[in-house]
Scaffold this active site. Sequence first.
Site, PDB file in Angstrom:
ATOM      1  N   ARG A  98       1.792   1.143  -6.212  1.00 30.15           N
ATOM      2  CA  ARG A  98       3.107   1.095  -5.079  1.00 30.15           C
ATOM      3  C   ARG A  98       2.517   0.598  -4.052  1.00 30.15           C
ATOM      4  O   ARG A  98       2.804   0.021  -2.900  1.00 30.15           O
ATOM      5  CB  ARG A  98       3.104   2.560  -4.890  1.00 30.15           C
ATOM      6  CG  ARG A  98       5.093   2.828  -3.975  1.00 30.15           C
ATOM      7  CD  ARG A  98       5.066   4.069  -3.261  1.00 30.15           C
ATOM      8  NE  ARG A  98       6.457   4.010  -2.644  1.00 30.15           N
ATOM      9  CZ  ARG A  98       6.020   4.501  -1.345  1.00 30.15           C
ATOM     10  NH1 ARG A  98       4.708   3.988  -0.403  1.00 30.15           N
ATOM     11  NH2 ARG A  98       6.774   4.496  -0.709  1.00 30.15           N
ATOM     12  N   TYR A 194       0.892   1.959 -18.516  1.00 31.00           N
ATOM     13  CA  TYR A 194       0.518   0.205 -18.067  1.00 31.00           C
ATOM     14  C   TYR A 194      -0.229  -0.504 -17.302  1.00 31.00           C
ATOM     15  O   TYR A 194      -0.877   0.636 -17.124  1.00 31.00           O
ATOM     16  CB  TYR A 194       2.355  -0.698 -17.930  1.00 31.00           C
ATOM     17  CG  TYR A 194       3.537   0.376 -16.842  1.00 31.00           C
ATOM     18  CD1 TYR A 194       1.873  -0.258 -15.283  1.00 31.00           C
ATOM     19  CD2 TYR A 194       3.677   0.831 -16.702  1.00 31.00           C
ATOM     20  CE1 TYR A 194       2.751   0.337 -14.663  1.00 31.00           C
ATOM     21  CE2 TYR A 194       4.371   2.041 -15.474  1.00 31.00           C
ATOM     22  CZ  TYR A 194       3.631   1.389 -14.305  1.00 31.00           C
ATOM     23  OH  TYR A 194       3.920   1.981 -13.166  1.00 31.00           O
ATOM     24  N   ASP A 270      16.603   5.107  -1.646  1.00 30.76           N
ATOM     25  CA  ASP A 270      16.720   6.796  -2.153  1.00 30.76           C
ATOM     26  C   ASP A 270      17.477   7.424  -1.635  1.00 30.76           C
ATOM     27  O   ASP A 270      17.627   8.628  -1.914  1.00 30.76           O
ATOM     28  CB  ASP A 270      14.833   7.071  -2.139  1.00 30.76           C
ATOM     29  CG  ASP A 270      14.839   6.388  -3.833  1.00 30.76           C
ATOM     30  OD1 ASP A 270      15.395   6.292  -4.474  1.00 30.76           O
ATOM     31  OD2 ASP A 270      13.271   6.874  -3.860  1.00 30.76           O
TER      32      ASP A 270
END
Length: 368
Positions: A98, A194, A270
């Site tokens: 991120r 991942y 969000d």
Amino acid sequence: MRKVTVIGAGIGGLAAATALAQRGAEVTVLERAPELTEVGAGLQISPNGLAVLDALGLGEDIRAVGVRNRSIHLVDGLRDRTIARLPLGDRSYLLLHRFDLVDVLARGAKRAGVTLRFGQDVDAVADGPEPQIDGVAQEFVLGADGLRSIARPVLNGAASPVFSGQVAWRAVVTGDMPSEARVDMGPGKHLVRYPLRDGRINLVGVVEDAHWRAEGWHHAGDPDTFRATFADLPGAREDLARVSEVGVWGLFLHPVAQVWAGQNVAILGDAAHPTLPFLAQGANLALEDAWSFAAAFERGDLPAWQAVRQPRVQRALDAARSNARNYHLTGPARMVAHLGLRGLSRLSPDALTRRFDWLYGYDVTRER
């Protein structure tokens, strides 16, 4: 030249700030953190999100810090046995930290002329002909301030999220794995792994747990509890053994905001529509919001922006909730579903990914 104040230097806020500045707006971003730091963990950028980054001129930068995802590997976690490998074809799916995405967006915003102001707490927002932030007049306010948005209640009133009965764990470890997203599925739980750049692996585990946990992903968890919770997934034990720090939080269901834009205050990402993490679309939907908001703002047509965006966002949120149920099946239903997935993947490997073409194949930058 219109002036826009954006609350929040996250993914949606920085992308919107850049898109607005590239269209001629004078943009200031207020961020409560003292600086951008490496918080959070991994995320996935699917083609619909990458289309926005390309349109912002950031595609080359983001590809340089991401790992290309080649497939989705679905595994019967109890047996460590492959159920299906879903090829992702020629489309670009990126796996990255991120912070790397936020850093690329911040640099892009600065190049576009956006002013970034850190250490700026916002306590109150008011809408109207002359909107305000903490009593100071603004021209337009965009709330991209996440789950605990200060701007959302101004447009929608207070809302009470509902605990989903699921708890999420997240960690980053050192290690190697193929360029794929692997999902180990067990009864009432699943673990996604991942690769990230620089030899790291992102782990996100979700388990059904009636015990309430606080919302938000900054809460420290116990690595031994994390390992014990997913100990029945043998294919993950080696990576779980490497965990030294882990975050834990409860997953809550939030209604999509009824109002996304008032007179001179708007919300996105969000703040408008938090999503469960079972389709990896939180960041991608925020990027879509950012681009489409900037285009609508330039046209002076924000009511139409929500009317176009909301059905797509709601469909994505519903699909994410469905994915959670499919990952956590138990008993005979689990056996039947796994047999069906295994058979379908052998007969038509692309069929399972094609069913999400409406999501991943969409390019918001082509809308007019």
